[in-house]
Enzyme design. Sequence first.
Site, short mmCIF file in Angstrom:
data_model
loop_
_atom_site.label_atom_id
_atom_site.label_comp_id
_atom_site.label_asym_id
_atom_site.label_seq_id
_atom_site.Cartn_x
_atom_site.Cartn_y
_atom_site.Cartn_z
N TYR A 10 0.84 -1.20 0.00
CA TYR A 10 0.00 0.00 0.00
C TYR A 10 0.89 1.26 0.00
CZ TYR A 10 -3.22 3.56 1.66
OH TYR A 10 -3.95 4.71 1.80
N LEU B 274 -14.30 19.07 33.25
CA LEU B 274 -15.56 19.22 33.97
C LEU B 274 -15.28 19.79 35.36
CD1 LEU B 274 -17.28 15.80 33.17
CD2 LEU B 274 -18.22 18.05 32.61
N LYS C 183 -19.48 8.66 34.87
CA LYS C 183 -18.25 9.26 34.35
C LYS C 183 -17.28 8.11 34.07
CE LYS C 183 -14.96 12.96 35.44
NZ LYS C 183 -13.87 12.33 34.76
N ARG D 20 -7.89 14.34 23.40
CA ARG D 20 -8.20 15.64 23.97
C ARG D 20 -6.95 16.52 24.04
NH1 ARG D 20 -8.04 17.72 29.20
NH2 ARG D 20 -9.53 19.39 29.55
N LYS E 165 -17.92 13.32 41.95
CA LYS E 165 -16.95 12.22 42.01
C LYS E 165 -17.26 11.26 43.16
CE LYS E 165 -13.05 12.56 40.45
NZ LYS E 165 -12.21 12.14 39.35
N CYS F 35 6.70 -21.58 44.77
CA CYS F 35 6.65 -23.04 44.75
C CYS F 35 8.03 -23.52 44.28
CB CYS F 35 5.57 -23.49 43.75
SG CYS F 35 5.54 -25.26 43.47
S1 IVH Z 1 -19.79 15.08 29.36
C1 IVH Z 1 -17.12 19.31 28.86
N1 IVH Z 1 -20.08 12.63 30.13
O1 IVH Z 1 -14.62 13.33 31.77
C2 IVH Z 1 -17.25 17.94 28.48
N2 IVH Z 1 -17.88 13.48 30.05
O2 IVH Z 1 -13.06 15.02 33.57
C3 IVH Z 1 -18.59 17.36 28.75
N3 IVH Z 1 -16.15 11.86 30.70
O3 IVH Z 1 -13.43 15.55 29.34
C4 IVH Z 1 -18.36 15.96 28.95
N4 IVH Z 1 -17.51 10.19 31.09
O4 IVH Z 1 -13.80 13.11 28.62
C5 IVH Z 1 -19.20 13.60 29.88
N5 IVH Z 1 -20.53 10.46 30.78
C6 IVH Z 1 -19.64 11.42 30.54
C7 IVH Z 1 -18.26 11.24 30.71
C8 IVH Z 1 -17.40 12.30 30.46
C9 IVH Z 1 -16.26 10.59 31.08
C10 IVH Z 1 -14.88 12.60 30.62
C11 IVH Z 1 -14.80 13.56 29.48
C12 IVH Z 1 -14.35 14.87 30.12
C13 IVH Z 1 -13.76 14.39 31.39
C14 IVH Z 1 -13.70 15.47 32.43
#
Ligand code: IVH
Length: 685
Positions: free
Chosen positions: A57, A102, A127, A149, A316, A434
């Site tokens: 390729y 967040l 999360k 990210r 958290k 062992c």
């Molecule tokens: S909503 C502003 N939902 O947690 C972004 N994020 O610590 C709105 N994450 O950067 C994100 N699970 O990568 C959202 N159910 C969830 C998530 C989630 C994991 C991550 C996400 C974010 C990070 C922040």
Amino acid sequence: MWLAALLGPCHPLPMATAPYASRAPDTLTAAELAEAIQFHNAAYWRHNTPQIPDQVYDQLVERLRSLDPAHPVLDELGAGDTTDDGLTAGDKVVHAVPMLSLGKCYGEAELLHWARQYDGKLIASPKVDGAACSVRYDDSGAFVAAATRGDGVRGESIGHQVALIPNVPAQLPKALVDKWGGAVEVRGEVYLPLTAFDVVSELYANPRNVAAGALKAKEQGAVAATELRLFAYDLLGWETATEAEKVTVLREMGFDPAPAHPCTRDSAQHVYDKISAERGDYDYETDGVVYKMDDIAAQKRLGSTAHHPRWAIAYKFQGDSGDSELIEVQWSLARTGTITPVAIVKPVLLSGAMVSRATLHNLSNVERLALHVGDRLQLTRRGGVIPHVEGNLGGGKDEVAYPPFCPSCGKATEVHTSTRRVSGEDLVTRTLHCTVPAECPQTLRGQLFHYTRVLDIDGFGDKILKQLLSRGLVRDAAGLYALTPSDLNQLERLGPKLAVKLVDNVAARRSVPLARFLVALGIETLGKHAAKLLASKWTLAELRSREVADFSELPGLGQLTAEQIVAGLAAQSALIDRLSMHVTIEAPQQTVTSGVLDGQVVVFTGKLETMNRRDAQHLVVGLGGTAGSSVTKETTLVVVGGDGLTAAKPSSKIKKARKLAESGTGLMLLSEADFQQQYLSESAS
Ligand code: IVH
């Protein structure tokens, strides 16, 4: 017959035959090359069935590049690992909209304080503890690129791996594209399901790191991107009115949206409690609950800070620590013949799940904690999942003694001692073993299981391995290669068809890259990183005659690892000899110098003399590593410019790096000249 010969008869062609397959690339015109490249892009990315080897390729792409460097096909996904933006895997990608973090809270009061800004519906979701990812589609709904990210503004191109994730669609349904119109971006969390992590958990610290590593990998490691999954949580470009509608559209697009729980301010805590109680059953790690305001117009009114949106928050999980009473210490045998202690405690609620077992890792820990049955132990669930014993509050009576006999075969046990220098002191680790692991059925089964997993030999589950060993059909991994269909046919519920398939599966792994072969030997601490490093320097024969000093100087290895590797290779000597009769070890390809920094996290500090910082970071990524900006526990190399290493007043970065290096994280400090010599001169050859 040129390409056709390479393909051979065993490659079924599910789609139309590749155009110009019978002609050598240098006989094709630009238009013909473009047509062939587009065909193979589709085969690779859309249908997941590559039809030609990568090198062939690449020849097509290189030939087209030399005939017509501006040909638009060269900008398409797949051409030389470039994305739509002409980016090579690992290149920086600027996010159209920053990927924010967040805001966090740790209790109901804080959550309600946040929720008081808004009266409507909330959407809660677990999360997920993975790696954030952005996936872009063009206005025809075709996958064009994906990025990490990164620092939120700039990420890394990872399209080559994300395209392999099974629940990331390659093409969005036409009806949806027509309905919404225009390009679209989906964001979500890439994670490694815990069931997939289980298989490699002895090789890696946690599923998040494996997922992040697999996303950035330039070539397939022990975990392929096809094992990863994505939970989609955001949609950009197609504007919905609510989060709930986003979830519906994401599902219609072919994504798995992060599990969404509608709630109100009043029921928000209840949802947290529920997710917290259920999280142990999820097939992914979760470290909290994300709440979003459902109404997008309200989100827009509130806006974002530079760090996080005001319309979302992460609540958290806490209480990842607690204490409980020690009932007994169980000793269980690992595949290496090491007998590891596990504390069995009265069930205690830790981060939402009942915990009754916690690893003690090795004999030294049992001795250091001076464990007695009935002691109160301090427990934590690091990363919210695996419970560890952190300390002993005492109170027990009977001292815990280690077993004189192997819990599996009943032969005698023995204590091994290894020493490592930490902060100028000798740290002694004692482990229990062992004495005859080569005859210990459970160890053998563990080793065989490990061997088949590392080499991707499918079909050899625990039940089959147990029978093979107990019937004497196999005594070690080499025995797998001598199995015949009629051997396997003797096993319970194993028909002739499966027997043939299993033999074929083994035969398909008669040729193995050295690094993989080394990992498959199951030597403690000889994981992927160490194996790659060793395989890039020595042949198998050379490795077997090396001494501890040869290994201990290598980046990220250190004395203890070096000792274990030398001892492990010696202990496996007979097995290696037997395997060598069946397995061909593939020499590392000379061109794979691009991987010399595989798995390394490199931070530059001070003024560099031979290159600027940005170029240096690019170089690291190009050589398979990750370029970090700050020194953390993850950092493996700190490259110091100027006279930083000998400075009377070292910078704070250097001080931190020295502290981490001393604490045994495997971090190494190198001068710029040493870095050049160890890594760059090698890659130039
Ligand atoms: S909503 C502003 N939902 O947690 C972004 N994020 O610590 C709105 N994450 O950067 C994100 N699970 O990568 C959202 N159910 C969830 C998530 C989630 C994991 C991550 C996400 C974010 C990070 C922040």
